[in-house]
Design a protein around this motif. Structure first.
Motif, PDB file in Angstrom:
ATOM      1  N   ALA A   1      -6.577 -11.753 -15.522  1.00  0.00           N
ATOM      2  CA  ALA A   1      -5.903 -11.907 -14.231  1.00  0.00           C
ATOM      3  C   ALA A   1      -4.596 -11.112 -14.195  1.00  0.00           C
ATOM      4  O   ALA A   1      -4.284 -10.478 -13.185  1.00  0.00           O
ATOM      5  CB  ALA A   1      -5.641 -13.384 -13.945  1.00  0.00           C
ATOM      6  N   ARG A   2      -3.835 -11.148 -15.294  1.00  0.00           N
ATOM      7  CA  ARG A   2      -2.587 -10.366 -15.372  1.00  0.00           C
ATOM      8  C   ARG A   2      -2.866  -8.870 -15.263  1.00  0.00           C
ATOM      9  O   ARG A   2      -2.170  -8.141 -14.558  1.00  0.00           O
ATOM     10  CB  ARG A   2      -1.872 -10.621 -16.698  1.00  0.00           C
ATOM     11  N   ILE A   3      -3.903  -8.423 -15.962  1.00  0.00           N
ATOM     12  CA  ILE A   3      -4.266  -7.005 -15.927  1.00  0.00           C
ATOM     13  C   ILE A   3      -4.670  -6.609 -14.517  1.00  0.00           C
ATOM     14  O   ILE A   3      -4.186  -5.593 -13.987  1.00  0.00           O
ATOM     15  CB  ILE A   3      -5.405  -6.710 -16.929  1.00  0.00           C
ATOM     16  N   ASP A   4      -5.524  -7.406 -13.908  1.00  0.00           N
ATOM     17  CA  ASP A   4      -5.986  -7.098 -12.553  1.00  0.00           C
ATOM     18  C   ASP A   4      -4.829  -7.064 -11.560  1.00  0.00           C
ATOM     19  O   ASP A   4      -4.753  -6.170 -10.713  1.00  0.00           O
ATOM     20  CB  ASP A   4      -7.046  -8.104 -12.103  1.00  0.00           C
ATOM     21  N   ALA A   5      -3.913  -8.024 -11.676  1.00  0.00           N
ATOM     22  CA  ALA A   5      -2.763  -8.056 -10.763  1.00  0.00           C
ATOM     23  C   ALA A   5      -1.892  -6.823 -10.942  1.00  0.00           C
ATOM     24  O   ALA A   5      -1.448  -6.207  -9.962  1.00  0.00           O
ATOM     25  CB  ALA A   5      -1.947  -9.331 -10.999  1.00  0.00           C
ATOM     26  N   ALA A   6      -1.648  -6.434 -12.190  1.00  0.00           N
ATOM     27  CA  ALA A   6      -0.819  -5.253 -12.458  1.00  0.00           C
ATOM     28  C   ALA A   6      -1.491  -3.996 -11.926  1.00  0.00           C
ATOM     29  O   ALA A   6      -0.848  -3.161 -11.271  1.00  0.00           O
ATOM     30  CB  ALA A   6      -0.541  -5.124 -13.956  1.00  0.00           C
ATOM     31  N   LEU A   7      -2.795  -3.859 -12.184  1.00  0.00           N
ATOM     32  CA  LEU A   7      -3.499  -2.664 -11.714  1.00  0.00           C
ATOM     33  C   LEU A   7      -3.568  -2.611 -10.196  1.00  0.00           C
ATOM     34  O   LEU A   7      -3.434  -1.537  -9.604  1.00  0.00           O
ATOM     35  CB  LEU A   7      -4.904  -2.606 -12.319  1.00  0.00           C
ATOM     36  N   ASN A   8      -3.751  -3.758  -9.561  1.00  0.00           N
ATOM     37  CA  ASN A   8      -3.767  -3.779  -8.093  1.00  0.00           C
ATOM     38  C   ASN A   8      -2.426  -3.357  -7.520  1.00  0.00           C
ATOM     39  O   ASN A   8      -2.371  -2.629  -6.525  1.00  0.00           O
ATOM     40  CB  ASN A   8      -4.163  -5.162  -7.579  1.00  0.00           C
ATOM     41  N   LEU A   9      -1.345  -3.782  -8.147  1.00  0.00           N
ATOM     42  CA  LEU A   9      -0.016  -3.393  -7.679  1.00  0.00           C
ATOM     43  C   LEU A   9       0.213  -1.895  -7.874  1.00  0.00           C
ATOM     44  O   LEU A   9       0.759  -1.223  -6.995  1.00  0.00           O
ATOM     45  CB  LEU A   9       1.049  -4.209  -8.411  1.00  0.00           C
ATOM     46  N   VAL A  10      -0.222  -1.369  -9.007  1.00  0.00           N
ATOM     47  CA  VAL A  10      -0.088   0.071  -9.256  1.00  0.00           C
ATOM     48  C   VAL A  10      -0.916   0.853  -8.236  1.00  0.00           C
ATOM     49  O   VAL A  10      -0.438   1.831  -7.656  1.00  0.00           O
ATOM     50  CB  VAL A  10      -0.509   0.434 -10.692  1.00  0.00           C
ATOM     51  N   LYS A  11      -2.143   0.403  -7.995  1.00  0.00           N
ATOM     52  CA  LYS A  11      -2.991   1.090  -7.020  1.00  0.00           C
ATOM     53  C   LYS A  11      -2.367   1.065  -5.633  1.00  0.00           C
ATOM     54  O   LYS A  11      -2.409   2.053  -4.904  1.00  0.00           O
ATOM     55  CB  LYS A  11      -4.383   0.451  -6.982  1.00  0.00           C
ATOM     56  N   MET A  12      -1.790  -0.074  -5.284  1.00  0.00           N
ATOM     57  CA  MET A  12      -1.147  -0.183  -3.982  1.00  0.00           C
ATOM     58  C   MET A  12       0.062   0.752  -3.903  1.00  0.00           C
ATOM     59  O   MET A  12       0.272   1.432  -2.908  1.00  0.00           O
ATOM     60  CB  MET A  12      -0.725  -1.633  -3.724  1.00  0.00           C
ATOM     61  N   SER A  13       0.855   0.802  -4.972  1.00  0.00           N
ATOM     62  CA  SER A  13       2.044   1.664  -4.942  1.00  0.00           C
ATOM     63  C   SER A  13       1.656   3.134  -4.898  1.00  0.00           C
ATOM     64  O   SER A  13       2.388   3.951  -4.351  1.00  0.00           O
ATOM     65  CB  SER A  13       2.947   1.375  -6.143  1.00  0.00           C
TER      66      SER A  13
ATOM     67  N   ASP B   1      -1.037   4.194  -3.348  1.00  0.00           N
ATOM     68  CA  ASP B   1      -1.945   4.378  -2.220  1.00  0.00           C
ATOM     69  C   ASP B   1      -3.207   5.031  -2.776  1.00  0.00           C
ATOM     70  O   ASP B   1      -3.477   6.215  -2.579  1.00  0.00           O
ATOM     71  CB  ASP B   1      -1.315   5.209  -1.116  1.00  0.00           C
ATOM     72  N   TRP B   2      -3.941   4.242  -3.554  1.00  0.00           N
ATOM     73  CA  TRP B   2      -5.006   4.682  -4.451  1.00  0.00           C
ATOM     74  C   TRP B   2      -5.958   5.711  -3.838  1.00  0.00           C
ATOM     75  O   TRP B   2      -6.164   6.781  -4.411  1.00  0.00           O
ATOM     76  CB  TRP B   2      -5.781   3.460  -4.956  1.00  0.00           C
ATOM     77  N   ASP B   3      -6.536   5.407  -2.693  1.00  0.00           N
ATOM     78  CA  ASP B   3      -7.507   6.335  -2.098  1.00  0.00           C
ATOM     79  C   ASP B   3      -6.850   7.662  -1.746  1.00  0.00           C
ATOM     80  O   ASP B   3      -7.419   8.728  -1.969  1.00  0.00           O
ATOM     81  CB  ASP B   3      -8.170   5.706  -0.870  1.00  0.00           C
ATOM     82  N   ARG B   4      -5.648   7.596  -1.204  1.00  0.00           N
ATOM     83  CA  ARG B   4      -4.912   8.815  -0.878  1.00  0.00           C
ATOM     84  C   ARG B   4      -4.578   9.599  -2.136  1.00  0.00           C
ATOM     85  O   ARG B   4      -4.676  10.818  -2.168  1.00  0.00           O
ATOM     86  CB  ARG B   4      -3.626   8.463  -0.114  1.00  0.00           C
ATOM     87  N   ALA B   5      -4.193   8.888  -3.193  1.00  0.00           N
ATOM     88  CA  ALA B   5      -3.852   9.549  -4.457  1.00  0.00           C
ATOM     89  C   ALA B   5      -5.069  10.264  -5.038  1.00  0.00           C
ATOM     90  O   ALA B   5      -4.949  11.387  -5.552  1.00  0.00           O
ATOM     91  CB  ALA B   5      -3.293   8.547  -5.459  1.00  0.00           C
TER      92      ALA B   5
END
Length: 126
Positions: free
Chosen positions: A10-22, A24-28
């Protein structure tokens, strides 16, 4: 899967989701594809300053995307190992897997902070 391992996932998923959001994963991902295409253009170095900017942005995005993908793949492999250990009744292997997930969660937290503190201008001088 054991509760502590689930907490690390859960910690890993939360961290990765925050990184992806920061990021803008699809745009990146699209931007990295664009930059990779520019790098293939033989006229890129006709303007060295512009080429350096392209290469700098490409390295930054490639590193960030690569880190997310690597952590996600390591997580999946470790979860699979833990599940196999549980099916086999190998508590020692399960403990090793949980320890690996904890280390991965710590790394994901560090990378999350680094991603949140980084930006396009962060490689510039102050």
């Amino acid at each position: 899967m054991r509760a502590d391992a689930e907490g690390y996932v859960a910690r890993i998923d939360a961290a990765l989701n925050l990184v992806k959001m920061s990021l803008d994963w699809d745009r990146a991902l699209r931007r990295l594809d664009e930059l990779n295409a520019k790098v293939e253009d033989p006229t890129l170095w006709d303007n060295p300053k512009a080429a350096e900017e392209v290469m700098r942005e490409r390295r930054r995005l490639d590193a960030a995307i690569g880190t997310v993908r690597e952590i996600d793949a390591d997580k999946a492999g470790t979860v699979e190992l833990i599940e196999l250990a549980e099916m086999e009744g190998d508590a020692e292997l399960g403990d090793e897997g949980a320890a690996s997930l904890k280390a991965l969660a710590d790394r994901a937290d560090r990378d999350k902070v680094a991603a949140l503190l980084s930006g396009e201008a962060d490689s510039n001088d102050t």
